[in-house]
Design an enzyme around this catalytic site. Structure first.
Site, PDB file in Angstrom:
ATOM      1  N   CYS A  21      -2.788 -15.224 -10.320  1.00  0.00           N
ATOM      2  CA  CYS A  21      -1.392 -15.139 -10.750  1.00  0.00           C
ATOM      3  C   CYS A  21      -1.044 -16.273 -11.706  1.00  0.00           C
ATOM      4  CB  CYS A  21      -0.468 -15.156  -9.529  1.00  0.00           C
ATOM      5  SG  CYS A  21       1.278 -15.089  -9.967  1.00  0.00           S
TER       6      CYS A  21
ATOM      7  N   CYS B 252       2.412 -17.810 -11.224  1.00  0.00           N
ATOM      8  CA  CYS B 252       2.495 -18.725 -10.073  1.00  0.00           C
ATOM      9  C   CYS B 252       1.817 -20.055 -10.378  1.00  0.00           C
ATOM     10  CB  CYS B 252       1.796 -18.128  -8.850  1.00  0.00           C
ATOM     11  SG  CYS B 252       2.136 -16.399  -8.562  1.00  0.00           S
ATOM     12  N   ASP B 253       0.636 -20.006 -10.967  1.00  0.00           N
ATOM     13  CA  ASP B 253      -0.208 -21.201 -11.011  1.00  0.00           C
ATOM     14  C   ASP B 253      -0.447 -21.771 -12.410  1.00  0.00           C
ATOM     15  OD1 ASP B 253      -0.529 -20.970  -8.261  1.00  0.00           O
ATOM     16  OD2 ASP B 253      -2.263 -19.651  -8.446  1.00  0.00           O
TER      17      ASP B 253
END
Ligand code: NAP
Length: 321
Positions: free
Chosen positions: A145, A148-149
């Protein structure tokens, strides 16, 4: 999992509202339906807490000034749902009979539950390449992701694996954060939409490794340091230096138990009426990543869980009155 959750594991045979799934969507639906006095039963399946339980640092879930941990957030969310009256039981729904009224749910334990309304919130799982080295560095340079990261790789070099819309979108997103992005694709043409491909190929800090697949994720105690890429058309292996690998080869919605009960699209995602959480069956609602193949965020799943609870409350009210 909180200790209090384990206490309430005996369901009555009939429930007003059953929520299947205990990720961000299911737990939020639990909070809202409990506060609407609908006494929901949440059935937490194989991965209570959902995909957030395999994430570490989370800094895009609103409400927290400092970085939080995904598993911690989900424990809090479950505690919140239980504190307002939701019950959580640990079992797996193996089949849903959507033709009967009330609806019938068959569980792995052999129990059966009937319900006036059902909210499907079983989520999805990212597909992985299936390499041992990918597992070894999961969360230490390997992610599924970018939203997300990606921020953790600011100014660094990363790779994205895949050739679909998700891979191209993730590569474009990362190109605005990272120094350089290598897209690794196993064929010589992308599956992504044309307009996305044009954007990708125009971006100065993205290069594409065509006809390549990851043979090994390389790294040390600091995390990922590179990838060994094999040629899919017979050439030599090649090593590229990267600090992050984002796998974007698709997701699988966890909807197998509902095939035949509600309408799914050809990739297995539940079809909800646009702008709502109503499925093809009145009284069955769906929220989160088992419906949504576009946004796939904890906050959007939570938002849809809220929508499903409000739709359920309204629908049950209409049945009674
Ligand atoms: P996808 O379209 O199924 O693409 C998966 C990609 O991963 C393909 O390029 C595939 O290669 C590659 N792949 C699969 N298994 C692999 C493996 N083991 N090793 C290496 N590569 C592998 O998945 P997606 O991109 O996640 O998209 C899923 C759906 O959501 C699609 O319908 C997509 O259009 C939609 N979506 C839409 C948007 C948007 O509209 N903004 C954004 C994201 C996703 P091959 O091409 O060789 O098969």
């Amino acid at each position: 999992m909180s200790d209090s959750a384990a206490v309430n594991t005996k369901p009555s045979t009939h429930e007003q509202v059953v929520i299947i799934g205990a990720g961000a969507a299911g737990l939020t639906a639990g909070i809202y339906t409990a506060r609407a006095n609908l006494a929901p039963l949440i059935i937490a399946g194989l991965q209570p807490g959902g995909q957030m339980t395999i994430t570490t640092d989370v800094e895009n879930y609103p409400g927290f000034a400092e970085v939080i941990q995904g598993p911690w957030l989900m424990t809090e969310m479950q505690g919140q749902a239980e504190n307002v009256g939701a019950r959580v039981m640990y079992d797996i729904v193996t089949a849903l009979d959507s033709a009967s009224r009330p609806f019938r749910l068959m569980l792995d334990s052999g129990n059966e539950i009937t319900a006036d309304a059902v909210i499907l919130a079983t989520g999805a799982q990212a597909r992985w390449l299936g390499l041992d080295s990918e597992m070894q560095f999961n969360g230490r340079g390997v992610s599924a992701c970018a939203t997300c990261d990606g921020f953790f790789y600011k100014g660094r070099d990363v790779a994205v694996i895949g050739g679909g819309n998700t891979a191209v979108e993730e590569a474009l997103y990362l190109a605005n954060i990272c120094n350089h992005v290598t897209l690794v694709h196993r064929r010589d043409s992308l599956r992504a939409e044309q307009i996305m491909q044009e954007r990708l190929l125009k971006k100065a800090n993205i290069t594409v490794e065509w006809n390549r697949q990851v043979a090994e994720v390389l790294g040390d105690d600091s995390g990922v340091t590179g990838l060994r890429l094999a040629a899919t058309n017979g050439g030599d292996d090649k090593v590229i230096a990267v600090h992050g690998m984002f796998v974007a080869i698709g997701h699988d919605p966890a909807t197998a138990a509902f095939a035949g009960a509600v309408t799914l699209d050809d990739e297995g995602y539940i079809i909800a009426h646009p702008g709502s959480t109503h499925t093809s069956v009145n009284g069955i609602f769906a929220a989160g990543d088992c419906v949504d193949k576009i946004y796939r965020q904890a906050v959007t799943a939570a938002g849809m869980g809220c929508m499903a609870a409000l739709d359920t409350e309204r629908w049950l009210g209409e049945q009674q009155g």
